[in-house]
Design a protein around this motif. Structure first.
Motif, PDB file in Angstrom:
ATOM      1  N   ALA A  87      17.704   9.049 -15.711  1.00  0.00           N
ATOM      2  CA  ALA A  87      16.913   9.785 -15.725  1.00  0.00           C
ATOM      3  C   ALA A  87      15.311   8.437 -14.667  1.00  0.00           C
ATOM      4  CB  ALA A  87      15.797   9.942 -16.686  1.00  0.00           C
ATOM      5  N   TYR A  88      15.670   7.530 -14.628  1.00  0.00           N
ATOM      6  CA  TYR A  88      15.177   6.344 -14.743  1.00  0.00           C
ATOM      7  C   TYR A  88      13.340   6.328 -13.470  1.00  0.00           C
ATOM      8  CZ  TYR A  88      13.384   1.573 -14.126  1.00  0.00           C
ATOM      9  OH  TYR A  88      11.872   0.229 -13.938  1.00  0.00           O
ATOM     10  N   ASN A  89      14.145   7.504 -12.953  1.00  0.00           N
ATOM     11  CA  ASN A  89      13.266   6.877 -11.285  1.00  0.00           C
ATOM     12  C   ASN A  89      12.464   8.482 -11.370  1.00  0.00           C
ATOM     13  OD1 ASN A  89      14.342   4.260 -10.478  1.00  0.00           O
ATOM     14  ND2 ASN A  89      15.668   6.105  -9.188  1.00  0.00           N
ATOM     15  N   TRP A  90      12.772   9.187 -12.245  1.00  0.00           N
ATOM     16  CA  TRP A  90      11.631  10.096 -12.447  1.00  0.00           C
ATOM     17  C   TRP A  90      10.339   9.934 -12.988  1.00  0.00           C
ATOM     18  CZ3 TRP A  90      15.802  13.864 -15.079  1.00  0.00           C
ATOM     19  CH2 TRP A  90      17.542  14.388 -14.143  1.00  0.00           C
ATOM     20  N   HIS A  91      10.535   9.137 -13.557  1.00  0.00           N
ATOM     21  CA  HIS A  91       8.530   8.658 -13.807  1.00  0.00           C
ATOM     22  C   HIS A  91       7.413   8.655 -13.596  1.00  0.00           C
ATOM     23  CE1 HIS A  91      10.576   8.340 -17.748  1.00  0.00           C
ATOM     24  NE2 HIS A  91      10.819   7.947 -17.380  1.00  0.00           N
ATOM     25  N   TYR A  92       8.590   8.143 -11.824  1.00  0.00           N
ATOM     26  CA  TYR A  92       7.564   7.745 -11.078  1.00  0.00           C
ATOM     27  C   TYR A  92       7.632   8.119  -9.199  1.00  0.00           C
ATOM     28  CZ  TYR A  92      10.687   4.038 -10.213  1.00  0.00           C
ATOM     29  OH  TYR A  92      11.577   3.510  -9.774  1.00  0.00           O
ATOM     30  N   GLN A  93       6.970   7.703  -8.592  1.00  0.00           N
ATOM     31  CA  GLN A  93       7.187   8.271  -7.182  1.00  0.00           C
ATOM     32  C   GLN A  93       6.302   6.810  -6.499  1.00  0.00           C
ATOM     33  OE1 GLN A  93       6.284  12.183  -7.197  1.00  0.00           O
ATOM     34  NE2 GLN A  93       4.147  11.782  -6.554  1.00  0.00           N
ATOM     35  N   ASN A  94       7.090   6.024  -5.561  1.00  0.00           N
ATOM     36  CA  ASN A  94       5.821   4.846  -5.298  1.00  0.00           C
ATOM     37  C   ASN A  94       5.657   5.097  -3.550  1.00  0.00           C
ATOM     38  OD1 ASN A  94       6.976   3.439  -6.711  1.00  0.00           O
ATOM     39  ND2 ASN A  94       8.735   2.722  -6.020  1.00  0.00           N
ATOM     40  N   VAL A  95       4.334   5.815  -3.962  1.00  0.00           N
ATOM     41  CA  VAL A  95       3.638   6.690  -2.410  1.00  0.00           C
ATOM     42  C   VAL A  95       2.881   5.519  -2.309  1.00  0.00           C
ATOM     43  CG1 VAL A  95       2.255   7.934  -1.187  1.00  0.00           C
ATOM     44  CG2 VAL A  95       4.117   8.738  -2.910  1.00  0.00           C
ATOM     45  N   ASN A  96       2.816   4.828  -0.777  1.00  0.00           N
ATOM     46  CA  ASN A  96       1.812   2.832  -0.580  1.00  0.00           C
ATOM     47  C   ASN A  96       0.763   3.587  -0.054  1.00  0.00           C
ATOM     48  OD1 ASN A  96       0.785   0.760   0.757  1.00  0.00           O
ATOM     49  ND2 ASN A  96       2.650   0.518   1.371  1.00  0.00           N
ATOM     50  N   ILE A  97      -0.212   2.753  -1.091  1.00  0.00           N
ATOM     51  CA  ILE A  97      -1.159   3.115  -0.788  1.00  0.00           C
ATOM     52  C   ILE A  97      -2.335   2.386   0.638  1.00  0.00           C
ATOM     53  CG2 ILE A  97      -1.585   3.249  -3.592  1.00  0.00           C
ATOM     54  CD1 ILE A  97      -3.498   0.578  -2.822  1.00  0.00           C
ATOM     55  N   CYS A  98      -1.538   1.909   1.210  1.00  0.00           N
ATOM     56  CA  CYS A  98      -1.699   1.588   1.884  1.00  0.00           C
ATOM     57  C   CYS A  98      -1.459   2.145   3.602  1.00  0.00           C
ATOM     58  CB  CYS A  98      -1.548  -0.013   2.667  1.00  0.00           C
ATOM     59  SG  CYS A  98      -2.094  -1.230   0.952  1.00  0.00           S
ATOM     60  N   LYS A  99      -0.605   3.227   3.466  1.00  0.00           N
ATOM     61  CA  LYS A  99      -0.016   4.168   4.212  1.00  0.00           C
ATOM     62  C   LYS A  99      -0.877   5.540   4.078  1.00  0.00           C
ATOM     63  CE  LYS A  99       3.578   1.399   5.072  1.00  0.00           C
ATOM     64  NZ  LYS A  99       4.954   1.420   5.197  1.00  0.00           N
ATOM     65  N   PRO A 100      -0.867   6.091   5.521  1.00  0.00           N
ATOM     66  CA  PRO A 100      -1.335   7.692   4.933  1.00  0.00           C
ATOM     67  C   PRO A 100      -0.655   8.353   3.989  1.00  0.00           C
ATOM     68  CG  PRO A 100      -1.101   7.145   7.329  1.00  0.00           C
ATOM     69  CD  PRO A 100      -0.302   6.121   6.423  1.00  0.00           C
ATOM     70  N   PHE A 101      -1.155   9.323   3.133  1.00  0.00           N
ATOM     71  CA  PHE A 101      -0.204   9.961   1.613  1.00  0.00           C
ATOM     72  C   PHE A 101       0.937  10.504   2.719  1.00  0.00           C
ATOM     73  CE2 PHE A 101       0.669  13.886  -0.717  1.00  0.00           C
ATOM     74  CZ  PHE A 101       1.417  13.492  -2.148  1.00  0.00           C
ATOM     75  N   THR A 102       2.299  10.822   1.832  1.00  0.00           N
ATOM     76  CA  THR A 102       3.759  11.938   2.390  1.00  0.00           C
ATOM     77  C   THR A 102       4.030  11.580   1.104  1.00  0.00           C
ATOM     78  OG1 THR A 102       5.227  11.876   3.042  1.00  0.00           O
ATOM     79  CG2 THR A 102       4.854  10.120   3.500  1.00  0.00           C
ATOM     80  N   LEU A 103       4.455  12.670   0.647  1.00  0.00           N
ATOM     81  CA  LEU A 103       5.980  12.447  -0.502  1.00  0.00           C
ATOM     82  C   LEU A 103       7.601  12.495   0.378  1.00  0.00           C
ATOM     83  CD1 LEU A 103       4.746  15.260  -3.257  1.00  0.00           C
ATOM     84  CD2 LEU A 103       4.975  12.688  -3.157  1.00  0.00           C
ATOM     85  N   LYS A 104       6.874  13.036   1.930  1.00  0.00           N
ATOM     86  CA  LYS A 104       8.286  12.791   2.137  1.00  0.00           C
ATOM     87  C   LYS A 104       9.020  11.339   2.088  1.00  0.00           C
ATOM     88  CE  LYS A 104      11.221  14.404   6.627  1.00  0.00           C
ATOM     89  NZ  LYS A 104      10.208  14.948   7.928  1.00  0.00           N
ATOM     90  N   GLY A 105      10.906  11.271   2.046  1.00  0.00           N
ATOM     91  CA  GLY A 105      10.306   9.313   1.753  1.00  0.00           C
ATOM     92  C   GLY A 105      10.668   8.628   0.527  1.00  0.00           C
TER      93      GLY A 105
END
Length: 290
Positions: A87-105
Motif C-alpha cells: 500500500a505504500y504507493n497508494w498515499h500519493y500521486q506524482n503529477v508534475n506541476i510543471c506539465k499539464p494536469f493528467t492522471l494518465k501515466g
C-alpha cells in the motif's frame, strides 16, 4: 517575550522528535471529524457498526475504533513492514506541476491515491466483500481522502512530493525541513488552529457545493494548490531553471497559504462525508446494458 521563546523552543524540539507522518495526526483526524459530523445519521451508525469490528484487522498497535483513529491507521501500519508494504504507493500521486494536469501515466495499475479512493468506495458498496476487508477499506478510504487534500500528495516536480525541496518555515530552517513536511505539519496545524473552527456541521447547501465533482476534479484542484505552495516557497515560478537551492516561506507567504489549506481540509472532510454516504447508502442504480 518569554512565551514566544518557549513556543520557538517547543517547535524546534518537535522538528527533531516528531515522526514524518503523512498529514500528521491532526490533519487526518480533522478531516475525519468533519466527515463524521456531516454524514447522514444512518451512515454514522453504519460507520460505528463496522469499526466495532476493527479487531479483525489484527493490528493491536494501530487501533481503528473511531473514524479519527481509522484516519491514521494507514500511516500507523507502515512500520509493520512487508505485511502492508503493497500500500505504500497508494498515499500519493506524482503529477508534475510543471506539465499539464493528467492522471494518465501517473497512476500505474491503480497504485495512486485517487484510484484507491474510488476502489475503497466500491469495496464498501459490495455486499459480498468480507467484513474484515470492509473495515480495512473504510480505514484506507478515510486516510486517502485526507492525503489527497494535502496538496503535496497530489502534485510535485520530480522531488518526491516536495520531500527534496528544502524549505525554511518562517524563522525555522533546520536542514531536514522541506516543503512536504511543512504542508504536512506546520502549515496544516496553523490552518486548523486558526479560527473559526473547521470541525462543525455545515449547512446543506455548503456541503453540496464543496463536495461536488469527481475524484479526478479534486485531484486537479489539489495539484493546483501544490503549484501555489511551490510558488510561495520559491518566490515566483517554481518551474523556472534558476530556482534557489533552498526555498523559504516567510510570514506573508504563510498568511497567504493558510486560507488555501483551511479550504482543502474542509473540502476533504465534506467530500469524505459524501463518499461515505454513497458507500453506506442504497446501491447505485445498475446501468442499462448496451
Amino acid at each position: 517575550m518569554i512565551r514566544s521563546l518557549l513556543a520557538a523552543l517547543a517547535l524546534a524540539a518537535s522538528l527533531i522528535a516528531t515522526p514524518a507522518l503523512a498529514y500528521w495526526e491532526w490533519g487526518h483526524e480533522t478531516v475525519a471529524t468533519i466527515a463524521y459530523k456531516n454524514v447522514k445519521p444512518e451512515t454514522r451508525r453504519a460507520i460505528d457498526r463496522l469499526l466495532a469490528r476493527q479487531g479483525l484487522l489484527e493490528t493491536p498497535t494501530c487501533p481503528a475504533k473511531t473514524l479519527e483513529q481509522a484516519s491514521i491507521w494507514a500511516d500507523c501500519i507502515k512500520p509493520l513492514g512487508a505485511r502492508f508494504s503493497y500500500a505504500y504507493n497508494w498515499h500519493y500521486q506524482n503529477v508534475n506541476i510543471c506539465k499539464p494536469f493528467t492522471l494518465k501515466g501517473n497512476c500505474p495499475d491503480g497504485n495512486c491515491v485517487s484510484a484507491q479512493i474510488e476502489r475503497g468506495v466500491k469495496l464498501l458498496q459490495d455486499k459480498d466483500v468480507p467484513v474484515r476487508e470492509k473495515v480495512m477499506a473504510l480505514a484506507f478510504l478515510t486516510h486517502f481522502v485526507g492525503d489527497l487534500h494535502q496538496p503535496l500528495h497530489a502534485g510535485d516536480k520530480g522531488d518526491l512530493g516536495g520531500n527534496r525541496a528544502r524549505t525554511d518555515y518562517g524563522i525555522y530552517g533546520p536542514e531536514r525541513l522541506n516543503l512536504h513536511s511543512i504542508t504536512d505539519g506546520w502549515l496544516a496545524e496553523r490552518a486548523i488552529s486558526t479560527p473559526p473552527a473547521l470541525t462543525i456541521v455545515y449547512p446543506e447547501e455548503e456541503r453540496a457545493r464543496e463536495s461536488a465533482g469527481t475524484v479526478e476534479d479534486w485531484s486537479r484542484e489539489n495539484w493546483q494548490a501544490a503549484h501555489m505552495a511551490y510558488e510561495a516557497a520559491f518566490d515566483g515560478d517554481p518551474c523556472r531553471a534558476d530556482l534557489p537551492a533552498r526555498g523559504k516561506l516567510d510570514d506573508a507567504d504563510i498568511e497567504k497559504l493558510v486560507p488555501m489549506m483551511r479550504a482543502q481540509i474542509k473540502r476533504g472532510g465534506l467530500r469524505l462525508a459524501r463518499l461515505l454516504d454513497e458507500a453506506f447508502g442504497p446501491p447505485p442504480p445498475e446501468q442499462p446494458r448496451r
